[in-house]
Design a protein around this motif. Structure first.
Motif, short mmCIF file in Angstrom:
data_model
loop_
_atom_site.label_atom_id
_atom_site.label_comp_id
_atom_site.label_asym_id
_atom_site.label_seq_id
_atom_site.Cartn_x
_atom_site.Cartn_y
_atom_site.Cartn_z
N UNK A 31 -1.08 -37.94 9.62
CA UNK A 31 -0.09 -37.38 10.39
C UNK A 31 -0.13 -37.84 11.65
N UNK A 32 -1.12 -38.21 12.20
CA UNK A 32 -1.04 -38.70 13.74
C UNK A 32 -0.30 -39.95 13.91
N UNK A 33 -0.65 -40.91 12.50
CA UNK A 33 -0.11 -42.26 12.38
C UNK A 33 1.77 -42.06 12.47
N UNK A 34 1.98 -40.87 11.49
CA UNK A 34 3.24 -40.80 11.43
C UNK A 34 3.93 -39.82 12.37
N UNK A 35 3.34 -38.85 12.96
CA UNK A 35 4.37 -38.00 14.03
C UNK A 35 3.71 -38.02 15.28
N UNK A 36 2.62 -38.64 15.58
CA UNK A 36 2.03 -38.90 16.89
C UNK A 36 0.72 -38.22 17.11
N UNK A 37 0.02 -38.94 18.32
CA UNK A 37 -1.44 -38.47 18.17
C UNK A 37 -1.37 -36.89 18.93
N UNK A 38 -0.60 -36.83 19.79
CA UNK A 38 -0.55 -35.49 20.74
C UNK A 38 -0.35 -34.31 20.01
N UNK A 39 0.78 -34.16 19.17
CA UNK A 39 1.02 -32.95 18.19
C UNK A 39 -0.13 -32.55 17.24
N UNK A 40 -0.79 -33.48 16.96
CA UNK A 40 -1.85 -33.41 15.83
C UNK A 40 -2.93 -32.81 16.59
N UNK A 41 -3.13 -33.60 17.52
CA UNK A 41 -4.51 -33.11 18.51
C UNK A 41 -4.22 -31.58 18.93
N UNK A 42 -3.11 -31.20 19.45
CA UNK A 42 -3.06 -29.80 19.78
C UNK A 42 -3.04 -28.84 18.56
N UNK A 43 -2.38 -29.39 17.85
CA UNK A 43 -2.13 -28.20 16.32
C UNK A 43 -3.65 -28.21 15.67
N UNK A 44 -4.30 -29.25 15.50
CA UNK A 44 -5.87 -29.00 15.01
C UNK A 44 -6.85 -28.28 15.92
N UNK B 54 -1.35 -29.12 26.91
CA UNK B 54 -0.15 -29.69 26.38
C UNK B 54 0.77 -30.50 27.24
N UNK B 55 0.81 -29.67 28.36
CA UNK B 55 1.80 -30.21 29.63
C UNK B 55 1.29 -31.08 30.52
N UNK B 56 -0.01 -31.63 30.18
CA UNK B 56 -0.64 -32.63 31.30
C UNK B 56 -1.11 -34.03 30.25
#
Length: 528
Positions: free
Chosen positions: A162-175, A273-275
């Motif tokens: 998912x991180x390779x497809x949708x990005x590192x940041x959204x997966x990081x915070x979601x998990x 998330x904002x930083x």
């Protein structure tokens, strides 16, 4: 044609932007250490014996109603049986005395029909005392951390893709949110089944956000700062969290309070998330140059340097229509096929040994809080050692030496006589030091081998294999009463095999991160 690091070289390695990213990502791994080591204490087995209801028995009969069993050559009160209560009640009513009028060992035994009483000398409560995971249900005790690590396994695999497809940041915070929310929810579990389900989901977020944070930092930072982050930085945050757990558990001693104390602080990190920015390197690999340029210009402003008018002039970016590699390419692609199985076995062996020794740390001495603290503290010099080694020495021989140190230490442990328990503990800690060093080096080594387009998927896929070993570890170390050194022999043997096959990996020391599979291929062919 320029690569990404040449394009962004004007930012420098250690400006305000890099300092903020390093500190925030480092601190974000503290909850991972809190979550993992807390498993040692919440699943601990307190001393226990059958509960005796209030019946009219003389003190003489009350003192012998629990049978004496021989466990590991020592006499102990039985944890799972008592003498038949009805028989004992009748003998007591007749005024007969145990050991004088009645041979107690000839009496019929029965299971703990009225439940158990648990010692509160070390723990006020654990999931074992909460859900009675003893005797006929004792298999649920090692299964509990296994369920957790099965969740970690699933999270590692899917989060990487998912991180390779949708990005590192959204997966990081979601998990991270998944890990925190479900850890809090599970303390309200009415049964062990509900607890296990919640524990599984919590585990899905545990390693997933750690891998996402690691990849994010590896791609944003550069030069020696990347090495600092991937060896000492990210591991230091994890260890700080791990060191806090024995202290928290010592003062709280209740599994629900321990879970709350180790999970709620992670809610603070949601505000980051904002930083924390998305990886510009990943955005470029997806052909999203405008978004990457906006982040780089913001970084230039923070570092007080002037960005070129056309940042990506001369850079060969990926087109949006280009196919996205997936986990199957790690094996199907002939350029990655020779490397992936070796790395998977390395991850399995080194991380299984690391997690197994950590989970077993509470059993090393009579004081589980002290022994766990010492076991975690051993990791600090290992991280410093790897940080120093990665700056001056090649990856391959360094990893071989670390694996051999861990494996040989476990082999020598079985040669220590029982009269020298301190020496056995010292060798086990030396093994833990070796495997910690190897595990720490494996993270940046894997990231340096695989290209940006599939790096997170590769890290997530490789980290699946130690999760399989970690799921086995609680059961493996339970064999110790009968086959005391079986875990040491198995892990030591696998370590020797891994030290040998490591020589077939490419060397990455002093080379830029590959952006494409073709870059990786060139490196591999040069190695050959």
């Amino acid at each position: 044609m320029k690569d990404f690091e040449e394009v962004t070289a004007f930012l420098g390695d250690w400006g305000c932007f890099q300092k903020v990213v390093l500190f925030l990502l480092l601190s974000s791994t503290i909850p991972n250490g809190l979550g993992f080591v807390s498993v040692v204490f919440i699943s601990a087995v307190p001393k226990h014996q059958c509960k005796i209801p209030e019946v009219n028995l003389t003190q003489n009969w009350l003192s012998v109603i629990i049978p004496v069993k021989v466990v590991n050559g020592k006499q102990e009160l039985s944890s799972c049986s008592r003498y038949n209560l009805d028989v004992i009640r009748n003998l007591s009513a007749e005024g007969l005395l145990p050991g004088i009028d009645v041979n107690v060992t000839d009496l019929e035994e029965e299971s703990c029909l009225d439940g158990w009483i648990y010692s509160k000398e070390i723990y006020q409560s654990t999931i074992v005392s909460e859900f009675d995971l003893v005797c006929d249900d004792e298999w649920k005790q090692p299964l509990s951390p296994t369920v957790y690590f099965l969740g970690v396994l699933m999270g590692s695999f899917f989060a990487g893709q998912l991180a390779d497809r949708y990005g590192r940041k959204p997966v990081f915070f979601t998990t991270m949110a998944v890990q925190t929310v479900f850890t809090v929810v599970l303390i309200f579990s009415p049964s062990w089944i509900v607890f296990a389900i919640m524990f599984f989901i919590s585990g899905m977020g545990q390693m997933a956000n750690y891998v996402a944070a690691f990849v994010l930092g590896t791609e944003i930072l550069s030069g020696k700062i990347r090495i600092l982050f991937s060896t000492l930085g990210v591991a230091l945050g994890y260890t700080i969290g791990s060191l806090l757990v024995p202290l928290i558990a010592y003062f709280l001693r209740d599994w629900k309070k321990v879970f709350l104390a180790t999970s709620l602080p992670a809610l603070i990190y949601i505000l980051l998330w904002w930083f924390i920015p998305e990886s510009p390197r990943w955005l470029v690999s997806q052909g999203r140059l405008e978004e990457a340029e906006a982040i780089i210009r913001k970084a230039a402003k923070m570092n007080k340097v002037e960005a070129p008018e056309d940042i990506f002039a001369g850079y060969n970016a990926k087109s949006k229509g280009e196919a996205q590699p997936n986990a199957l390419d790690l094996i199907l692609n002939k350029k990655m096929r020779p490397i992936t199985p070796i790395l998977c076995l390395l991850w399995f062996t080194v991380l299984t040994a690391y997690y197994g020794l950590t989970l077993n740390s509470g059993n090393l001495t009579a004081d589980p809080y002290l022994s766990t603290f010492i076991s975690v503290a051993v990791e600090l010099p290992a991280y410093v050692c790897v940080w120093l080694v990665t700056q001056k020495l090649p990856r391959r021989p360094s990893l071989i030496c670390m694996i051999l140190l861990g494996g040989l230490s476990l082999f020598f442990t079985q040669l220590v006589p029982e009269t020298l328990p301190e020496l056995a503990i010292a060798l086990e800690m030396l093994g833990k030091y070796g495997f910690t060093s190897g595990a720490t080096l494996l993270f940046p080594y894997t990231a340096e081998i695989y290209p940006t387009v599939i790096r997170s998927t590769a890290a997530g896929t490789c980290s699946i294999f130690p999760r399989i070993g970690t799921c086995i570890a609680p059961f493996l170390f339970q064999t110790r009463p009968n086959l005391k050194y079986l875990p040491h022999v198995l892990l030591g043997t696998l370590s020797l095999v891994c030290a040998f096959i490591t020589v077939f990996l490419p060397e990455t020391f002093g080379k830029p991160l590959p952006e494409t599979i073709e870059d990786m291929s060139e490196r591999t062919s040069k190695h050959k």
